[in-house]
Design a protein around this motif. Structure first.
Motif, PDB file in Angstrom:
ATOM      1  N   LEU A 134       7.287  -8.026   5.423  1.00 31.21           N
ATOM      2  CA  LEU A 134       8.627  -8.415   4.692  1.00 31.21           C
ATOM      3  C   LEU A 134       8.565  -9.396   5.434  1.00 31.21           C
ATOM      4  CD1 LEU A 134      10.451  -5.437   4.720  1.00 31.21           C
ATOM      5  CD2 LEU A 134      10.111  -6.795   2.799  1.00 31.21           C
ATOM      6  N   ALA A 135       8.264  -9.683   7.225  1.00 34.71           N
ATOM      7  CA  ALA A 135       8.802 -11.302   7.770  1.00 34.71           C
ATOM      8  C   ALA A 135       7.391 -11.964   7.717  1.00 34.71           C
ATOM      9  CB  ALA A 135       8.893 -10.761   9.207  1.00 34.71           C
ATOM     10  N   VAL A 136       6.719 -12.063   7.585  1.00 33.77           N
ATOM     11  CA  VAL A 136       5.687 -13.026   7.167  1.00 33.77           C
ATOM     12  C   VAL A 136       5.625 -13.091   6.003  1.00 33.77           C
ATOM     13  CG1 VAL A 136       2.886 -13.282   6.716  1.00 33.77           C
ATOM     14  CG2 VAL A 136       3.633 -12.020   8.769  1.00 33.77           C
ATOM     15  N   PHE A 137       5.156 -12.396   4.793  1.00 33.05           N
ATOM     16  CA  PHE A 137       5.380 -12.568   3.571  1.00 33.05           C
ATOM     17  C   PHE A 137       6.486 -13.574   2.597  1.00 33.05           C
ATOM     18  CE2 PHE A 137       7.517 -11.135  -0.722  1.00 33.05           C
ATOM     19  CZ  PHE A 137       6.394 -11.344  -1.634  1.00 33.05           C
ATOM     20  N   ARG A 183      -4.224 -13.074  -0.870  1.00 34.06           N
ATOM     21  CA  ARG A 183      -4.124 -11.649   0.276  1.00 34.06           C
ATOM     22  C   ARG A 183      -4.645 -11.941   1.237  1.00 34.06           C
ATOM     23  NH1 ARG A 183      -7.091 -11.008  -4.314  1.00 34.06           N
ATOM     24  NH2 ARG A 183      -8.582  -9.944  -4.708  1.00 34.06           N
ATOM     25  N   SER A 184      -5.420 -12.507   1.340  1.00 37.51           N
ATOM     26  CA  SER A 184      -6.897 -11.965   2.265  1.00 37.51           C
ATOM     27  C   SER A 184      -6.231 -13.036   3.218  1.00 37.51           C
ATOM     28  CB  SER A 184      -8.379 -12.584   1.808  1.00 37.51           C
ATOM     29  OG  SER A 184      -8.779 -11.605   0.945  1.00 37.51           O
ATOM     30  N   PRO A 185      -6.081 -14.147   3.373  1.00 41.16           N
ATOM     31  CA  PRO A 185      -5.069 -14.863   4.487  1.00 41.16           C
ATOM     32  C   PRO A 185      -4.093 -14.379   5.254  1.00 41.16           C
ATOM     33  CG  PRO A 185      -5.603 -16.648   3.100  1.00 41.16           C
ATOM     34  CD  PRO A 185      -6.735 -15.281   2.572  1.00 41.16           C
ATOM     35  N   ILE A 186      -2.966 -14.196   3.977  1.00 45.84           N
ATOM     36  CA  ILE A 186      -2.204 -13.209   4.374  1.00 45.84           C
ATOM     37  C   ILE A 186      -1.905 -12.062   5.705  1.00 45.84           C
ATOM     38  CG2 ILE A 186      -0.003 -12.742   3.194  1.00 45.84           C
ATOM     39  CD1 ILE A 186      -0.027 -14.342   0.896  1.00 45.84           C
ATOM     40  N   ALA A 192      -2.165 -10.365  12.972  1.00 50.18           N
ATOM     41  CA  ALA A 192      -2.273 -10.863  13.871  1.00 50.18           C
ATOM     42  C   ALA A 192      -1.195 -10.605  14.375  1.00 50.18           C
ATOM     43  CB  ALA A 192      -2.526 -12.212  13.690  1.00 50.18           C
ATOM     44  N   VAL A 193       0.070 -10.970  13.765  1.00 52.92           N
ATOM     45  CA  VAL A 193       1.621 -10.711  13.935  1.00 52.92           C
ATOM     46  C   VAL A 193       1.793  -9.008  14.465  1.00 52.92           C
ATOM     47  CG1 VAL A 193       3.467 -11.243  12.859  1.00 52.92           C
ATOM     48  CG2 VAL A 193       2.592 -12.406  12.867  1.00 52.92           C
TER      49      VAL A 193
END
Length: 204
Positions: A134-137, A183-186, A192-193
């Protein structure tokens, strides 16, 4: 994959994920409302959003999409940027993703310091994972997401253009197409996070 598929194949996982999503989405939207309220915008309070009651934040259509498609959304918190100013709007926008990162960090700390059963391990890892997602998105700087409003506050002319794009009826579809293509880089950023959060508490 939608959550409904888990209901028959793995009911325990269904319950864990459903409750974690309800908690995480509710806290995310509450954080927006709470910060706006504290910074002088009465709009969220007028709409009953300064609360941790999930019923005030979960969107029926967004919840249905979560169940059948594995992707959904909560009700956006209404705010009045005129009451907040440029930097107030930035902090209100950032409050949601920050709240999710804090929940993820708490889950990581509990993983590190508490003895727990296999069930507790699954719960904590699920809560951590969902909140990192949720944070990254939401920090992606594209229209309809918190990241676009943060970027708009930092660069006002760009913010006006993003707001105009959001007002277009096709904006939601275009944003969903972009997210699908990226979607792949996300996913890589999310992984990573997650590693970063676990590394902070020394769990990895």
């Amino acid at each position: 994959m939608g959550l409904l598929n888990l209901l028959t194949s793995n009911p325990t996982a269904f319950v864990i994920i459903a409750l974690a999503l309800a908690l995480s989405l509710t806290v995310h939207e509450f954080a927006h409302a709470y910060v706006a309220d504290k910074l002088g915008d009465p709009t969220p309070r007028r709409f009953g959003r300064v609360t941790l009651n999930p019923g005030k934040h979960l969107d029926p259509l967004g919840t249905l999409l979560l169940l059948v498609a594995g992707f959904g959304f909560a009700k956006p918190v209404p705010i009045n940027p005129a009451n907040l100013g440029r930097w107030g709007t930035l902090w209100v926008s950032a409050a949601g993703p920050i709240s999710n990162l804090l929940i993820a960090l708490v889950a990581a700390i509990l993983l590190k310091v508490l003895p727990h059963s296999d069930l507790a391990l699954r719960v904590l890892l699920t809560v951590l994972g969902i909140n990192v997602v949720l944070a990254v998105f939401n920090l992606i700087p594209i229209p309809l997401l918190d990241g676009s409003r943060i970027l708009g506050a930092l660069v006002p002319p760009l913010g006006r253009s993003l707001a105009q794009f959001e007002a277009q009826p096709f904006s939601f579809v275009l944003v969903m197409v972009f997210i699908y293509l990226a979607r792949s880089p996300i996913s890589g950023i999310i992984t990573a996070v997650q590693g970063w959060v676990l590394g902070i508490v020394g769990y990895v």
